[in-house]
Design a protein around this motif. Sequence first.
Motif, PDB file in Angstrom:
ATOM      1  N   VAL A 291       0.810  -1.221   0.000  1.00 50.47           N
ATOM      2  CA  VAL A 291       0.000   0.000   0.000  1.00 50.47           C
ATOM      3  C   VAL A 291       0.845   1.275   0.000  1.00 50.47           C
ATOM      4  CG1 VAL A 291      -1.597   1.365   1.407  1.00 50.47           C
ATOM      5  CG2 VAL A 291      -2.104  -1.011   0.889  1.00 50.47           C
ATOM      6  N   PRO A 292       1.844   1.445   0.871  1.00 51.96           N
ATOM      7  CA  PRO A 292       2.593   2.720   0.872  1.00 51.96           C
ATOM      8  C   PRO A 292       3.267   3.033  -0.458  1.00 51.96           C
ATOM      9  CG  PRO A 292       3.023   1.498   2.884  1.00 51.96           C
ATOM     10  CD  PRO A 292       2.290   0.567   1.972  1.00 51.96           C
ATOM     11  N   ILE A 295       0.740   4.019  -3.104  1.00 55.72           N
ATOM     12  CA  ILE A 295       0.202   5.360  -2.888  1.00 55.72           C
ATOM     13  C   ILE A 295       1.184   6.428  -3.371  1.00 55.72           C
ATOM     14  CG2 ILE A 295      -0.466   7.035  -1.111  1.00 55.72           C
ATOM     15  CD1 ILE A 295      -1.662   4.736   0.462  1.00 55.72           C
TER      16      ILE A 295
END
Length: 315
Positions: A291-292, A295
Amino acid sequence: MASQSSTLMARPGRAGAKARVNRRSQRPAWMEKPNTAVQLSKAIALVAICFLALYPLLAVLATSLSSQSEIAANNGLVLFPKEPTFAAYQTIFAGGVVTDALVRSLLITTVGTALSLLVTVAMAYGLTRRDLVGGRFFLMTALFTMLFSPGIIPSFLMVKELGLLDSYAALVLPTLMSAFNLVVVRSFFMNLPQELFEAARIDGAGDFRILVQMVLPLSRGVLAVVGLFYAVGYWNAFFNAMLYLNDDKWPLSMILRQYVLLGQPMGDSAVAEVAVPSQAIQMAVVVISLVPIVIVFPFLQRYFTKGVLTGAIKG
């Protein structure tokens, strides 16, 4: 007379058309406009590549949202869960092991990327000065590390002698600067207009002021790309953590390796006792680790071509 004049007026048009046809025939094949079949084949190839890239991500995400019966019915791989559930994520965050590792990884990545950018920019800007004493020696020393890297045992002994064992500094300091990133940033700095810097020096500006107020604002593209390279490296690094850290200080990459790849428990009874499918938990850990980067990457993607190619090809 009218027909003769019309014939004379038509000849230049025919001559121009023939000239255009001749120019087209003399151009290479790759400069010609592709026909409908070629455009259609390119579209099909692009759709196939996108599908191959998105299929694993969709499978991982869907499996993490599936129940035990659904995973068993689909032989361990679910693409479209009929009854999505967040039980795996609730179990992971309730245990605290993954949450603590996620916080550690975020801190290591943030601090490590900031320090690496600081050191890389400072050394790259210094090596652009032609009057720097020993500048060529320092540059050759940095480039030497691209050809010959230290082995595992010398690196471990160095970290041990410096007293960095079981500390987060062991994950940052040994890989603080990349020689490749240094070359990219230095090449970009050298291609900036030198007249601008000379005018600033005439006005009384020092090197530090020139770097902060002039060089860095003009180098946002290459710094964004290099910063992403450093961030991904710190985020995914697990080998140094396995060598230098105890299990109570492991980042998320080690939890991912320990539980997903090796299938070992994460040391939390809450995760082991709750009746959630183990494969769903494994896929949920993978999603959390992605996810990081997912993003951050879209915001920096537009800098890749401009930053890396300008820094690496020119000069």
